[in-house]
Design a protein around this motif. Sequence first.
Motif, mmCIF file in Angstrom:
data_model
loop_
_atom_site.group_PDB
_atom_site.id
_atom_site.type_symbol
_atom_site.label_atom_id
_atom_site.label_comp_id
_atom_site.label_asym_id
_atom_site.label_seq_id
_atom_site.Cartn_x
_atom_site.Cartn_y
_atom_site.Cartn_z
ATOM 1 N N THR A 23 0.841 -1.191 0.000
ATOM 2 C CA THR A 23 0.000 0.000 0.000
ATOM 3 C C THR A 23 0.878 1.243 0.000
ATOM 4 N N VAL A 24 0.577 2.182 -0.917
ATOM 5 C CA VAL A 24 1.335 3.430 -0.984
ATOM 6 C C VAL A 24 0.475 4.642 -0.612
ATOM 7 N N LEU A 25 -0.847 4.449 -0.542
ATOM 8 C CA LEU A 25 -1.749 5.530 -0.153
ATOM 9 C C LEU A 25 -2.977 4.949 0.525
ATOM 10 N N THR A 26 -3.303 5.475 1.682
ATOM 11 C CA THR A 26 -4.581 5.201 2.339
ATOM 12 C C THR A 26 -5.147 6.548 2.732
ATOM 13 N N ALA A 27 -6.342 6.842 2.258
ATOM 14 C CA ALA A 27 -6.946 8.150 2.500
ATOM 15 C C ALA A 27 -8.425 7.992 2.807
ATOM 16 N N ARG A 28 -8.956 8.934 3.572
ATOM 17 C CA ARG A 28 -10.378 8.930 3.893
ATOM 18 C C ARG A 28 -11.009 10.201 3.352
ATOM 19 N N GLY A 29 -12.246 10.047 2.861
ATOM 20 C CA GLY A 29 -12.948 11.199 2.306
ATOM 21 C C GLY A 29 -14.419 10.922 2.143
ATOM 22 N N GLU A 30 -15.005 11.576 1.166
ATOM 23 C CA GLU A 30 -16.438 11.469 0.911
ATOM 24 C C GLU A 30 -16.683 11.311 -0.585
ATOM 25 N N ALA A 31 -17.841 10.739 -0.924
ATOM 26 C CA ALA A 31 -18.232 10.558 -2.319
ATOM 27 C C ALA A 31 -19.727 10.773 -2.447
ATOM 28 N N GLY A 32 -20.157 11.034 -3.673
ATOM 29 C CA GLY A 32 -21.574 11.215 -3.940
ATOM 30 C C GLY A 32 -21.850 11.158 -5.423
ATOM 31 N N ARG A 33 -23.125 11.301 -5.753
ATOM 32 C CA ARG A 33 -23.560 11.336 -7.146
ATOM 33 C C ARG A 33 -24.107 12.711 -7.454
ATOM 34 N N GLY A 34 -23.971 13.096 -8.689
ATOM 35 C CA GLY A 34 -24.542 14.352 -9.139
ATOM 36 C C GLY A 34 -25.461 14.103 -10.305
ATOM 37 N N ARG A 35 -25.546 15.058 -11.196
ATOM 38 C CA ARG A 35 -26.418 14.927 -12.368
ATOM 39 C C ARG A 35 -25.866 13.938 -13.379
ATOM 40 N N MET A 36 -24.558 13.749 -13.371
ATOM 41 C CA MET A 36 -23.936 12.782 -14.288
ATOM 42 C C MET A 36 -24.228 11.370 -13.802
ATOM 43 N N ILE A 37 -24.064 10.410 -14.680
ATOM 44 C CA ILE A 37 -24.186 9.014 -14.271
ATOM 45 C C ILE A 37 -22.791 8.575 -13.855
ATOM 46 N N ALA A 38 -22.398 9.037 -12.655
ATOM 47 C CA ALA A 38 -21.056 8.781 -12.140
ATOM 48 C C ALA A 38 -21.057 8.971 -10.630
ATOM 49 N N ILE A 39 -20.060 8.380 -10.003
ATOM 50 C CA ILE A 39 -19.811 8.588 -8.586
ATOM 51 C C ILE A 39 -18.493 9.343 -8.503
ATOM 52 N N GLY A 40 -18.491 10.440 -7.785
ATOM 53 C CA GLY A 40 -17.280 11.228 -7.620
ATOM 54 C C GLY A 40 -16.967 11.400 -6.152
ATOM 55 N N GLY A 41 -15.693 11.494 -5.840
ATOM 56 C CA GLY A 41 -15.305 11.665 -4.450
ATOM 57 C C GLY A 41 -13.916 12.240 -4.328
#
Length: 136
Positions: A78-96
Amino acid sequence: MLGRALTLVLVLAAAPAAAVEPDRFPTPTDRWLYDVRVPAGPGRQRFSRVDAVPGQAQGWRVTVTCGLVDTRTGRETTVLTARGEAGRGRMIAIGGGWDSPRPGGSFLIDERTEAKRSQFTDKRCASGPGDLSSGD
């Protein structure tokens, strides 16, 4: 590029809840896992993993893990472990995205095709077609 990706994440997060289709997996109450692997030289692959649990405001809390795997032994580094948030918008995609560790980063998972293509802004992470599942 990071600035554009973070702007995209903010746009996704700011979209109204009505844009979310309740019958499309994952719903805001679902736990999900996204995994992508790409070649990284002889006997190695680069990977990215997003582990998501329901969060606030129609979104998810995520743990993003990126690294390398030895394809002969299966051993992961493992070279990166990060915590955050994600959600959906008007696009058919998940972004975070994540702010810690610094500098933060972001990701986008395109849900329009079976391949679930992703783009991660951190160069330590793999981007490309991956698998989106319930994590079972």
